[in-house]
Write a protein that holds these residues in place. Sequence first.
Motif, PDB file in Angstrom:
ATOM      1  N   PRO A 181       0.835  -1.208   0.000  1.00 48.67           N
ATOM      2  CA  PRO A 181       0.000   0.000   0.000  1.00 48.67           C
ATOM      3  C   PRO A 181       0.872   1.261   0.000  1.00 48.67           C
ATOM      4  CG  PRO A 181      -0.852  -1.595   1.575  1.00 48.67           C
ATOM      5  CD  PRO A 181       0.459  -2.142   1.072  1.00 48.67           C
ATOM      6  N   GLY A 182       0.440   2.246  -0.776  1.00 49.03           N
ATOM      7  CA  GLY A 182       1.231   3.466  -0.944  1.00 49.03           C
ATOM      8  C   GLY A 182       1.984   3.485  -2.256  1.00 49.03           C
ATOM      9  N   SER A 183       2.108   2.307  -2.879  1.00 48.10           N
ATOM     10  CA  SER A 183       2.801   2.234  -4.168  1.00 48.10           C
ATOM     11  C   SER A 183       1.988   2.920  -5.256  1.00 48.10           C
ATOM     12  CB  SER A 183       3.025   0.767  -4.555  1.00 48.10           C
ATOM     13  OG  SER A 183       3.841   0.114  -3.597  1.00 48.10           O
ATOM     14  N   THR A 184       2.681   3.299  -6.319  1.00 54.07           N
ATOM     15  CA  THR A 184       2.013   4.020  -7.409  1.00 54.07           C
ATOM     16  C   THR A 184       2.437   3.464  -8.768  1.00 54.07           C
ATOM     17  OG1 THR A 184       3.737   5.709  -7.099  1.00 54.07           O
ATOM     18  CG2 THR A 184       1.581   6.217  -6.216  1.00 54.07           C
ATOM     19  N   ILE A 185       1.468   3.431  -9.673  1.00 53.61           N
ATOM     20  CA  ILE A 185       1.708   2.984 -11.043  1.00 53.61           C
ATOM     21  C   ILE A 185       1.341   4.146 -11.953  1.00 53.61           C
ATOM     22  CG2 ILE A 185       1.013   1.345 -12.853  1.00 53.61           C
ATOM     23  CD1 ILE A 185       0.199  -0.590 -10.532  1.00 53.61           C
ATOM     24  N   GLN A 220      -9.817  -0.940  -9.283  1.00 57.86           N
ATOM     25  CA  GLN A 220      -9.541  -2.231  -8.673  1.00 57.86           C
ATOM     26  C   GLN A 220      -8.511  -2.110  -7.553  1.00 57.86           C
ATOM     27  OE1 GLN A 220      -7.327  -6.027 -10.417  1.00 57.86           O
ATOM     28  NE2 GLN A 220      -9.109  -5.534 -11.678  1.00 57.86           N
ATOM     29  N   LEU A 221      -7.501  -1.250  -7.751  1.00 57.03           N
ATOM     30  CA  LEU A 221      -6.371  -1.198  -6.819  1.00 57.03           C
ATOM     31  C   LEU A 221      -6.488  -0.117  -5.748  1.00 57.03           C
ATOM     32  CD1 LEU A 221      -3.338  -1.934  -9.180  1.00 57.03           C
ATOM     33  CD2 LEU A 221      -4.731  -3.528  -7.840  1.00 57.03           C
ATOM     34  N   ALA A 222      -7.359   0.868  -5.960  1.00 56.73           N
ATOM     35  CA  ALA A 222      -7.472   1.949  -4.968  1.00 56.73           C
ATOM     36  C   ALA A 222      -7.807   1.424  -3.564  1.00 56.73           C
ATOM     37  CB  ALA A 222      -8.498   2.987  -5.420  1.00 56.73           C
ATOM     38  N   PRO A 223      -8.739   0.473  -3.446  1.00 60.12           N
ATOM     39  CA  PRO A 223      -9.035  -0.033  -2.097  1.00 60.12           C
ATOM     40  C   PRO A 223      -7.831  -0.717  -1.443  1.00 60.12           C
ATOM     41  CG  PRO A 223     -10.711  -0.749  -3.689  1.00 60.12           C
ATOM     42  CD  PRO A 223      -9.597  -0.148  -4.480  1.00 60.12           C
ATOM     43  N   LYS A 224      -6.884  -1.170  -2.260  1.00 59.14           N
ATOM     44  CA  LYS A 224      -5.665  -1.809  -1.723  1.00 59.14           C
ATOM     45  C   LYS A 224      -4.579  -0.784  -1.427  1.00 59.14           C
ATOM     46  CE  LYS A 224      -6.493  -6.187  -3.975  1.00 59.14           C
ATOM     47  NZ  LYS A 224      -6.770  -6.719  -5.282  1.00 59.14           N
ATOM     48  N   GLY A 225      -4.878   0.497  -1.688  1.00 57.42           N
ATOM     49  CA  GLY A 225      -3.892   1.539  -1.390  1.00 57.42           C
ATOM     50  C   GLY A 225      -2.852   1.735  -2.474  1.00 57.42           C
ATOM     51  N   ILE A 226      -3.134   1.203  -3.660  1.00 60.11           N
ATOM     52  CA  ILE A 226      -2.213   1.403  -4.787  1.00 60.11           C
ATOM     53  C   ILE A 226      -2.903   2.306  -5.798  1.00 60.11           C
ATOM     54  CG2 ILE A 226      -0.959   0.270  -6.674  1.00 60.11           C
ATOM     55  CD1 ILE A 226      -0.955  -2.265  -4.858  1.00 60.11           C
ATOM     56  N   ARG A 227      -2.267   3.410  -6.113  1.00 54.95           N
ATOM     57  CA  ARG A 227      -2.864   4.370  -7.046  1.00 54.95           C
ATOM     58  C   ARG A 227      -2.311   4.188  -8.453  1.00 54.95           C
ATOM     59  NH1 ARG A 227      -1.500   9.145  -6.387  1.00 54.95           N
ATOM     60  NH2 ARG A 227       0.256   8.844  -4.977  1.00 54.95           N
ATOM     61  N   VAL A 228      -3.219   4.169  -9.432  1.00 52.21           N
ATOM     62  CA  VAL A 228      -2.838   4.048 -10.835  1.00 52.21           C
ATOM     63  C   VAL A 228      -3.296   5.310 -11.550  1.00 52.21           C
ATOM     64  CG1 VAL A 228      -2.913   2.590 -12.899  1.00 52.21           C
ATOM     65  CG2 VAL A 228      -3.380   1.587 -10.647  1.00 52.21           C
ATOM     66  N   ASN A 229      -2.382   5.967 -12.239  1.00 52.38           N
ATOM     67  CA  ASN A 229      -2.697   7.187 -12.981  1.00 52.38           C
ATOM     68  C   ASN A 229      -1.950   7.173 -14.315  1.00 52.38           C
ATOM     69  OD1 ASN A 229      -4.319   9.071 -11.109  1.00 52.38           O
ATOM     70  ND2 ASN A 229      -2.653   8.373  -9.764  1.00 52.38           N
ATOM     71  N   ALA A 230      -2.248   8.152 -15.139  1.00 52.95           N
ATOM     72  CA  ALA A 230      -1.570   8.254 -16.436  1.00 52.95           C
ATOM     73  C   ALA A 230      -1.123   9.685 -16.681  1.00 52.95           C
ATOM     74  CB  ALA A 230      -2.509   7.812 -17.553  1.00 52.95           C
ATOM     75  N   VAL A 231      -0.088   9.814 -17.482  1.00 50.50           N
ATOM     76  CA  VAL A 231       0.326  11.118 -18.008  1.00 50.50           C
ATOM     77  C   VAL A 231       0.086  11.082 -19.514  1.00 50.50           C
ATOM     78  CG1 VAL A 231       2.267  12.694 -18.383  1.00 50.50           C
ATOM     79  CG2 VAL A 231       2.061  11.461 -16.204  1.00 50.50           C
ATOM     80  N   ALA A 232      -0.528  12.151 -20.028  1.00 51.05           N
ATOM     81  CA  ALA A 232      -0.808  12.242 -21.470  1.00 51.05           C
ATOM     82  C   ALA A 232      -0.021  13.398 -22.079  1.00 51.05           C
ATOM     83  CB  ALA A 232      -2.303  12.433 -21.710  1.00 51.05           C
ATOM     84  N   PRO A 233       1.162  13.101 -22.615  1.00 50.61           N
ATOM     85  CA  PRO A 233       1.946  14.168 -23.245  1.00 50.61           C
ATOM     86  C   PRO A 233       1.321  14.606 -24.565  1.00 50.61           C
ATOM     87  CG  PRO A 233       3.315  12.228 -22.706  1.00 50.61           C
ATOM     88  CD  PRO A 233       1.884  11.814 -22.609  1.00 50.61           C
ATOM     89  N   GLY A 234       1.554  15.872 -24.906  1.00 49.05           N
ATOM     90  CA  GLY A 234       1.302  16.359 -26.262  1.00 49.05           C
ATOM     91  C   GLY A 234       2.578  16.176 -27.068  1.00 49.05           C
ATOM     92  N   PRO A 235       2.856  17.063 -28.041  1.00 56.36           N
ATOM     93  CA  PRO A 235       4.051  16.911 -28.879  1.00 56.36           C
ATOM     94  C   PRO A 235       5.339  17.251 -28.122  1.00 56.36           C
ATOM     95  CG  PRO A 235       2.866  18.914 -29.464  1.00 56.36           C
ATOM     96  CD  PRO A 235       2.029  18.210 -28.447  1.00 56.36           C
ATOM     97  N   ILE A 236       6.148  16.236 -27.861  1.00 58.33           N
ATOM     98  CA  ILE A 236       7.367  16.393 -27.065  1.00 58.33           C
ATOM     99  C   ILE A 236       8.568  15.996 -27.926  1.00 58.33           C
ATOM    100  CG2 ILE A 236       8.501  15.804 -24.877  1.00 58.33           C
ATOM    101  CD1 ILE A 236       5.616  17.043 -24.617  1.00 58.33           C
TER     102      ILE A 236
END
Length: 298
Positions: A181-185, A220-236
Amino acid sequence: MSRDQYTFVNPAELYADFDPQKQHQPEPGLDAELTPKADLGEDTYRGTGRLAGRKALITGADSGIGAATAIAFAREGADVAMSYLPEEEVDASRIAGILQDAGVTVVTLPGDLKDPGYCRSLVERSVEGLGGLDIVVNNGGKQVFNEDLTTLDDQQFDDTFKTNVYAMFWITKAALPHLKPGSTIINTTSIQAYNPSETLVDYASTKATINTFTKALAQQLAPKGIRVNAVAPGPIWTPLQVSDGQPQDKLPTFGEQTPIGRAGQPAELAPAYVFLASPESSYVAGETLNVNGGSPTP
Ligand code: NAD
Ligand code: MG
């Protein structure tokens, strides 16, 4: 350091002398050969302990957005395992050196993300080398433009999905037993997920999948304390763009259509990954953080 990421600047005037010309590299492309050089934050990113003691696996960590993220993570105090292709050793060893200069543990693990065996062993060797794992950044990706679906060969379609989607699945699945718990994806999607180019049918489809995968798994993972998020880049500005990510004649005006009026640099993405990795984003899950120069998003 004359400037760092906290220096007050006009974002529309930052990188004002950036003037890319037509150029081409074979896939996967190297930062070492990119002209002008991309800004990975080597000379500007200043850490303040936001990831102290954390242990991160980053795919595509040799160049571009992944390398800028690796530099930021290390300067914020995280140990880092780097995934990249063997032919990218020149970029990877330069980045590994910068991370070591930050005083953290660095593990370099070259291999092919299209291979499920590599993806699984990547996780195991990261855990072994770092003594644990609590941040996973799925960032490695393949983008090759194609102008006509009838010439989009099955191999490219398959390789793009394997690299961008399947590897994320294989790595995340292998990592879960290790993540407390506390880990992040954090997954790397794209503005292409909802504003696709006509020449990126396969790639844009993978990015939409990554976005949806992120939002489903986050619940699915939030109740287990693992947060999943995304970054959406534009033109880099990265090697991906000059190794057939775009037609070459689009490179001189790359990014100019954004409201900010220019391409982004990898260094401008790193703080988004730091935010989503660190406990300061404790109530943020299933989110896509757009870093795209101001283009509207759904
Ligand atoms: P990049 O070329 O620097 O990074 C991509 C990395 O993916 C490569 O360095 C390579 O190590 C890795 N990779 C590709 N195929 C692989 C394979 N088969 N096995 C192992 N590793 C492999 O380019 P980038 O632009 O920094 O790309 C990083 C991520 O950002 C990608 O997911 C890309 O889709 C995404 N993205 C980039 C842009 C952009 O404009 N540059 C925009 C939106 C999203
Ligand atoms: Mg690379």
